[in-house]
Design an enzyme around this catalytic site. Structure first.
Site, PDB file in Angstrom:
ATOM      1  N   ASP A   6       0.864  -1.184   0.000  1.00  0.00           N
ATOM      2  CA  ASP A   6       0.000   0.000   0.000  1.00  0.00           C
ATOM      3  C   ASP A   6       0.897   1.230   0.000  1.00  0.00           C
ATOM      4  O   ASP A   6       1.419   1.633   1.042  1.00  0.00           O
ATOM      5  CB  ASP A   6      -0.905  -0.025   1.236  1.00  0.00           C
ATOM      6  CG  ASP A   6      -1.644   1.287   1.469  1.00  0.00           C
ATOM      7  OD1 ASP A   6      -1.808   2.058   0.502  1.00  0.00           O
ATOM      8  OD2 ASP A   6      -2.057   1.527   2.628  1.00  0.00           O
ATOM      9  N   ARG A  11       3.892   7.247   3.199  1.00  0.00           N
ATOM     10  CA  ARG A  11       4.608   6.021   3.538  1.00  0.00           C
ATOM     11  C   ARG A  11       4.190   4.877   2.629  1.00  0.00           C
ATOM     12  O   ARG A  11       3.146   4.936   1.981  1.00  0.00           O
ATOM     13  CB  ARG A  11       4.334   5.607   4.989  1.00  0.00           C
ATOM     14  CG  ARG A  11       4.819   6.553   6.048  1.00  0.00           C
ATOM     15  CD  ARG A  11       4.737   5.903   7.431  1.00  0.00           C
ATOM     16  NE  ARG A  11       3.398   5.418   7.723  1.00  0.00           N
ATOM     17  CZ  ARG A  11       3.112   4.509   8.655  1.00  0.00           C
ATOM     18  NH1 ARG A  11       4.085   3.964   9.364  1.00  0.00           N
ATOM     19  NH2 ARG A  11       1.864   4.133   8.884  1.00  0.00           N
ATOM     20  N   GLY A  97      -9.640   6.039  -6.366  1.00  0.00           N
ATOM     21  CA  GLY A  97      -8.293   5.645  -5.982  1.00  0.00           C
ATOM     22  C   GLY A  97      -8.220   4.197  -5.526  1.00  0.00           C
ATOM     23  O   GLY A  97      -9.126   3.697  -4.848  1.00  0.00           O
ATOM     24  N   SER A  98      -7.138   3.528  -5.883  1.00  0.00           N
ATOM     25  CA  SER A  98      -7.004   2.111  -5.531  1.00  0.00           C
ATOM     26  C   SER A  98      -6.947   1.904  -4.022  1.00  0.00           C
ATOM     27  O   SER A  98      -7.408   0.869  -3.514  1.00  0.00           O
ATOM     28  CB  SER A  98      -5.755   1.519  -6.185  1.00  0.00           C
ATOM     29  OG  SER A  98      -4.581   2.197  -5.761  1.00  0.00           O
ATOM     30  N   ASP A  99      -6.401   2.868  -3.285  1.00  0.00           N
ATOM     31  CA  ASP A  99      -6.364   2.735  -1.829  1.00  0.00           C
ATOM     32  C   ASP A  99      -7.763   2.823  -1.232  1.00  0.00           C
ATOM     33  O   ASP A  99      -8.121   2.062  -0.322  1.00  0.00           O
ATOM     34  CB  ASP A  99      -5.433   3.780  -1.211  1.00  0.00           C
ATOM     35  CG  ASP A  99      -5.796   5.216  -1.590  1.00  0.00           C
ATOM     36  OD1 ASP A  99      -6.520   5.431  -2.595  1.00  0.00           O
ATOM     37  OD2 ASP A  99      -5.336   6.146  -0.892  1.00  0.00           O
ATOM     38  N   ARG A 100      -8.562   3.738  -1.753  1.00  0.00           N
ATOM     39  CA  ARG A 100      -9.938   3.856  -1.265  1.00  0.00           C
ATOM     40  C   ARG A 100     -10.736   2.595  -1.613  1.00  0.00           C
ATOM     41  O   ARG A 100     -11.520   2.103  -0.798  1.00  0.00           O
ATOM     42  CB  ARG A 100     -10.592   5.100  -1.855  1.00  0.00           C
ATOM     43  CG  ARG A 100      -9.937   6.405  -1.404  1.00  0.00           C
ATOM     44  CD  ARG A 100     -10.468   7.603  -2.164  1.00  0.00           C
ATOM     45  NE  ARG A 100     -11.861   7.895  -1.814  1.00  0.00           N
ATOM     46  CZ  ARG A 100     -12.642   8.694  -2.534  1.00  0.00           C
ATOM     47  NH1 ARG A 100     -12.182   9.255  -3.649  1.00  0.00           N
ATOM     48  NH2 ARG A 100     -13.884   8.922  -2.144  1.00  0.00           N
ATOM     49  N   THR A 123      -2.358  12.153   4.035  1.00  0.00           N
ATOM     50  CA  THR A 123      -2.100  13.456   3.427  1.00  0.00           C
ATOM     51  C   THR A 123      -3.422  14.137   3.123  1.00  0.00           C
ATOM     52  O   THR A 123      -3.590  15.345   3.326  1.00  0.00           O
ATOM     53  CB  THR A 123      -1.268  13.287   2.146  1.00  0.00           C
ATOM     54  OG1 THR A 123      -0.059  12.584   2.465  1.00  0.00           O
ATOM     55  CG2 THR A 123      -0.940  14.634   1.541  1.00  0.00           C
TER      56      THR A 123
END
Length: 256
Positions: A6, A11, A97-100, A123
């Site tokens: 991730d 980070r 977004g892929s993280d979401r 962020t």
């Protein structure tokens, strides 16, 4: 065994998972820091990567994987119309977004059959409204706590730039003086507390609006690096879960 990565704007977090719900080991490192020590890790069958940090981060991740496991198969995760029990309500599903997306999948698995408001503090601060049936109804994006404070310092003539560490210490001092809390009597304290209250106010307003709109209880789930600070300003019930994205990536990997 699956390697999960991730890559956020601040980070890069990683884990090695032997099932969809169990991490054998995990870690995190800064973009500019030394490489993680993967020398003793067993070989995974592949890597599943969520990267919202751009091309430089992608190149570094590829180099790290290639150095330890040459030719390891890699899957760059992208949002889709539906996956792992979650349906995407975005007008253009691939633009989420892929993280979401991975976080939504992780949250739906962790809190099955519950309406959720997922607040992730990085962020950016992101909010996701997820129905109990797995339908992602939409979200909100705002500057994160650190970005709010940094923007004020950079774009005003007389306000200081306050880091998260400094702001946390300032808020500790403010909390000790009950006569003035939550209002500050100097600029650094006022800036730190004001930006924190802005984060908390956004979350609480969104949670109340969602419960009103859905006419049902909604679990507020908090995740992300700044959650420790934001929690202190919240006055509504909430649950912490700090591995939503990695959990979602594990579910995606084991469904492949």
């Amino acid at each position: 065994m699956c390697l999960l990565i991730d890559a956020g704007n601040s980070r890069i977090k990683w884990a090695l998972a032997d099932t969809a719900r169990h991490f054998v080991t995990s870690g995190a490192f800064e973009h500019a820091s030394d490489a993680p020590d993967w020398s003793t890790l067993p070989a995974p069958r592949g890597a599943w990567i969520s990267n919202v940090a751009g091309d430089a981060a992608a190149a570094r991740i590829d180099a790290l994987i290639e150095a330890r496991w040459p030719a390891l198969p890699r899957t760059v995760v992208r949002a889709s119309a539906a996956q792992c029990g979650v349906t995407n309500g975005y007008a253009e599903p691939a633009r989420l977004g892929s993280d979401r997306w991975a976080g939504l999948i992780g949250a739906h698995a962790a809190f099955a059959d519950e309406h959720l408001l997922i607040a992730t503090f990085g962020t950016a601060t992101t909010l996701e409204a997820l129905r109990a049936d797995g339908h992602f109804a939409g979200g909100l994006i705002a500057p994160g706590w650190a970005l709010m404070m940094r923007s004020l310092g950079m774009h005003t003539a007389q306000l200081p730039t306050v880091s998260i560490d400094a702001a946390t210490n300032l808020l500790d001092e403010l909390a000790e003086n009950d006569a003035h809390a939550p209002f500050a009597i100097d600029t650094p304290h006022a800036l730190s507390a004001g930006c924190l209250q802005a984060q908390a106010g956004l979350i609480e307003r969104a949670w109340r609006d969602l419960e009103k709109a859905w006419q049902a209880p909604v679990r507020l789930v908090l995740s992300g690096g700044a959650a420790d600070a934001i929690v202190r300003a919240l006055t509504v019930p909430h649950t912490r879960h700090d591995t939503l994205v990695l959990t979602g990536l594990a579910l995606i990997a084991h469904s492949a």
